[in-house]
Design a protein around this motif. Structure first.
Motif, short mmCIF file in Angstrom:
data_model
loop_
_atom_site.label_atom_id
_atom_site.label_comp_id
_atom_site.label_asym_id
_atom_site.label_seq_id
_atom_site.Cartn_x
_atom_site.Cartn_y
_atom_site.Cartn_z
N ILE A 35 0.83 -1.29 0.13
CA ILE A 35 -0.03 0.13 0.00
C ILE A 35 0.78 1.20 0.03
CG2 ILE A 35 -1.67 1.08 1.31
CD1 ILE A 35 -3.09 -0.77 -0.23
N ASP A 36 1.98 1.14 0.58
CA ASP A 36 2.94 2.37 1.00
C ASP A 36 3.47 2.38 -0.54
OD1 ASP A 36 2.47 2.69 3.63
OD2 ASP A 36 3.87 1.91 4.20
N LEU A 37 3.83 1.54 -1.18
CA LEU A 37 4.20 1.57 -2.50
C LEU A 37 3.34 2.36 -3.31
CD1 LEU A 37 7.15 0.72 -3.85
CD2 LEU A 37 5.87 -1.26 -4.71
N LEU A 38 2.09 1.76 -3.48
CA LEU A 38 1.25 2.31 -4.34
C LEU A 38 0.95 3.77 -4.27
CD1 LEU A 38 -0.96 -0.74 -4.48
CD2 LEU A 38 0.39 -0.05 -6.30
N LEU A 39 1.02 3.94 -2.65
CA LEU A 39 0.28 5.65 -2.31
C LEU A 39 1.68 6.44 -2.79
CD1 LEU A 39 -1.27 4.99 1.11
CD2 LEU A 39 -2.18 5.85 -1.02
N ASN A 40 2.80 6.04 -2.83
CA ASN A 40 3.86 6.84 -2.93
C ASN A 40 4.07 7.12 -4.50
OD1 ASN A 40 4.52 7.35 -0.42
ND2 ASN A 40 5.97 5.59 -0.21
N THR A 160 -6.00 -14.14 -6.27
CA THR A 160 -5.28 -13.15 -6.83
C THR A 160 -6.28 -11.95 -6.88
OG1 THR A 160 -3.56 -14.42 -7.91
CG2 THR A 160 -4.00 -12.23 -8.85
N LEU A 161 -7.49 -12.57 -7.46
CA LEU A 161 -8.63 -11.27 -7.77
C LEU A 161 -8.85 -10.77 -6.24
CD1 LEU A 161 -10.61 -9.99 -9.47
CD2 LEU A 161 -12.17 -12.07 -9.06
N ALA A 162 -9.07 -11.50 -5.29
CA ALA A 162 -9.35 -11.00 -4.13
C ALA A 162 -8.43 -10.07 -3.42
CB ALA A 162 -9.64 -12.25 -3.11
N LEU A 163 -7.03 -10.44 -3.75
CA LEU A 163 -5.86 -9.52 -3.07
C LEU A 163 -5.80 -8.34 -3.93
CD1 LEU A 163 -3.59 -9.85 -1.18
CD2 LEU A 163 -2.02 -11.03 -2.87
N GLY A 164 -6.19 -8.33 -5.18
CA GLY A 164 -6.57 -6.91 -6.04
C GLY A 164 -7.52 -6.27 -5.55
N ASP A 165 -8.53 -6.88 -5.21
CA ASP A 165 -9.73 -5.98 -4.66
C ASP A 165 -9.27 -5.33 -3.01
OD1 ASP A 165 -11.59 -6.64 -6.58
OD2 ASP A 165 -12.23 -8.32 -5.59
N ALA A 166 -8.39 -6.31 -2.46
CA ALA A 166 -8.40 -5.88 -1.18
C ALA A 166 -7.16 -4.64 -1.39
CB ALA A 166 -7.57 -6.97 -0.31
N LEU A 167 -6.21 -4.61 -2.26
CA LEU A 167 -5.41 -3.33 -2.36
C LEU A 167 -6.12 -2.18 -2.86
CD1 LEU A 167 -2.43 -5.00 -4.46
CD2 LEU A 167 -2.08 -4.05 -2.39
N ALA A 168 -7.17 -2.44 -3.92
CA ALA A 168 -7.88 -1.29 -4.27
C ALA A 168 -9.03 -0.52 -3.45
CB ALA A 168 -8.96 -1.75 -5.42
N ILE A 169 -9.46 -1.66 -2.45
CA ILE A 169 -10.46 -1.02 -1.33
C ILE A 169 -9.52 -0.31 -0.23
CG2 ILE A 169 -12.02 -1.68 0.35
CD1 ILE A 169 -13.05 -3.57 -1.95
N ALA A 170 -8.46 -0.93 0.13
CA ALA A 170 -7.58 -0.39 1.06
C ALA A 170 -7.14 1.21 0.49
CB ALA A 170 -6.44 -1.16 1.42
N MET A 172 -8.68 2.92 -1.60
CA MET A 172 -9.79 3.63 -1.59
C MET A 172 -10.25 4.30 -0.16
SD MET A 172 -13.82 2.59 -2.76
CE MET A 172 -14.13 1.73 -1.10
N GLU A 173 -10.16 3.64 0.82
CA GLU A 173 -10.65 3.85 2.12
C GLU A 173 -9.61 4.96 2.54
OE1 GLU A 173 -11.02 0.63 4.66
OE2 GLU A 173 -13.14 -0.09 3.82
N HIS A 174 -8.39 4.82 2.39
CA HIS A 174 -7.31 5.61 2.73
C HIS A 174 -7.51 6.94 2.12
CE1 HIS A 174 -3.22 7.18 3.85
NE2 HIS A 174 -3.29 7.63 2.66
N ARG A 175 -8.10 7.10 0.88
CA ARG A 175 -8.26 8.41 0.18
C ARG A 175 -9.54 8.68 0.68
NH1 ARG A 175 -5.49 5.53 -4.33
NH2 ARG A 175 -3.25 6.79 -4.65
N ALA A 176 -10.44 8.23 1.49
CA ALA A 176 -11.70 8.55 1.76
C ALA A 176 -12.57 8.75 0.57
CB ALA A 176 -11.80 10.10 2.43
#
Length: 320
Positions: A35-40, A160-170, A172-176
């Motif tokens: 998540i940190d890698l994606l957010l940066n 893999t699909l579920a892990l991708g959803d988890a990344l996307a939603i995490a 999304m929630e971080h960005r409100a």
């Protein structure tokens, strides 16, 4: 009643459900690192994979893009023939390969390393070519596939699909990221309709049926007829909504109607709605009060009519 087909279906679904539970229980600090890698990243998430992993990668990219994380799928084979130019140093690459040894990924991985592009991998083999190259690796549990033979990607692609959803939603929630934001990226279909705002559907400007309190009812009836909404709003000298005249008001004042003014017939202080409200709320309000129209006003300012929304407008886009 059980049949061999039902038994197979239940076995497959339960096997994949067990795999998801194992995946969830095994998540650790690497997920936070991902998540940190994606957010940066200052650019997009470039999602890539080949075969079944490629199909999953497309879905992950689409989910991220619709939830506030700019993302794009790049086919690894096409990347070797010019599409590497789509990837910039501001991006981060999310590469997917269960084995971690898909040869089609080689050129794309080399390109990412050459230009120091952050690399996130999803694989079940940490010691694989993909696992060794990545800055962060999300590991899939090494479980059998739901087919029972190990040759049909099923449990692995589901994880893999579920892990991708988890990344996307995490992310999304971080960005409100709100449902209203989601609607901006997804205006079509039933979901888009559910997320429509009142301001998207309301009638405005010269379309609004409005009269002043001293308007004779003969003229008010003409306004109702010409604007074709079945109602008319009554506004005072400051342009504020003082009342509304509906079909029910007309029936209640049928005797001597034409001798009356709008003030005599109107229902004062009518129910109104905020233009920023979801259209579904407007539907609920109209259904609860058994009415067909709502005037739209700014709840924070003077009650000046900004628009009119009808139940028909909501039904037309699939609400109700």
């Amino acid at each position: 009643m059980s049949t061999p087909f039902l038994d197979t279906a239940r076995r497959v679904i339960r096997t994949e459900a067990d795999a998801l539970a194992t995946l969830a229980d095994g998540l650790d600090g690497r997920f936070r690192d991902a998540i940190d890698l994606l957010l940066n990243s200052k650019g997009r998430v470039i999602v890539t994979g080949i075969g079944k992993s490629g199909h999953i990668a497309r879905k992950i990219a689409a989910t991220m893009a619709s939830t506030g994380t700019p993302a794009q799928f790049v086919h690894p084979a096409e990347a070797s023939h010019g599409d590497l130019g789509m990837i910039t140093s501001a991006d981060v690459v999310l590469a997917i390969s269960n084995s971690g040894e898909a040869p089609e990924l080689a050129n794309l991985l080399a390109y990412a390393r050459r230009f120091d592009i952050p690399l996130l991998g999803i694989t079940s083999a940490e010691a694989s070519s993909l696992g060794r190259e990545c800055d962060v690796v999300l590991l899939l549990p090494k479980l059998g596939e739901a087919c029972g033979t190990g040759v049909v990607p099923s449990s692995s692609t589901t994880m893999t699909l579920a892990l991708g959803d988890a990344l996307a939603i995490a992310l999304m929630e971080h960005r409100a990221f709100t449902p209203e934001n989601f609607r901006d990226f997804h205006p079509g279909g039933k979901l888009g309709a559910q997320l429509s705002r009142v301001s998207d559907l309301m009638h405005t400007g010269d379309q609004l049926p409005l009269v002043n309190p001293d308007t004779p009812m003969s003229d008010a009836l003409i306004e109702i007829s010409q604007k074709s909404f079945g109602v008319v709003g009554v506004v005072d000298g400051d342009g504020l909504l003082a009342g509304i005249i509906t079909d029910g008001d007309l029936r209640r004042h049928m005797d001597g109607l034409l001798s009356l003014t709008a003030r005599d017939v109107m229902t004062a202080s009518p129910v109104t709605i905020d233009p920023a409200a979801l259209a579904e709320k407007a539907v609920a309000m109209m259904q609860a009060r058994q009415i067909t129209s709502l005037f739209v006003v700014d709840p924070e300012g003077p009650a000046k009519p900004l628009g009119l929304i009808r139940i028909h407008d909501c039904l037309r886009v699939g609400l109700g």
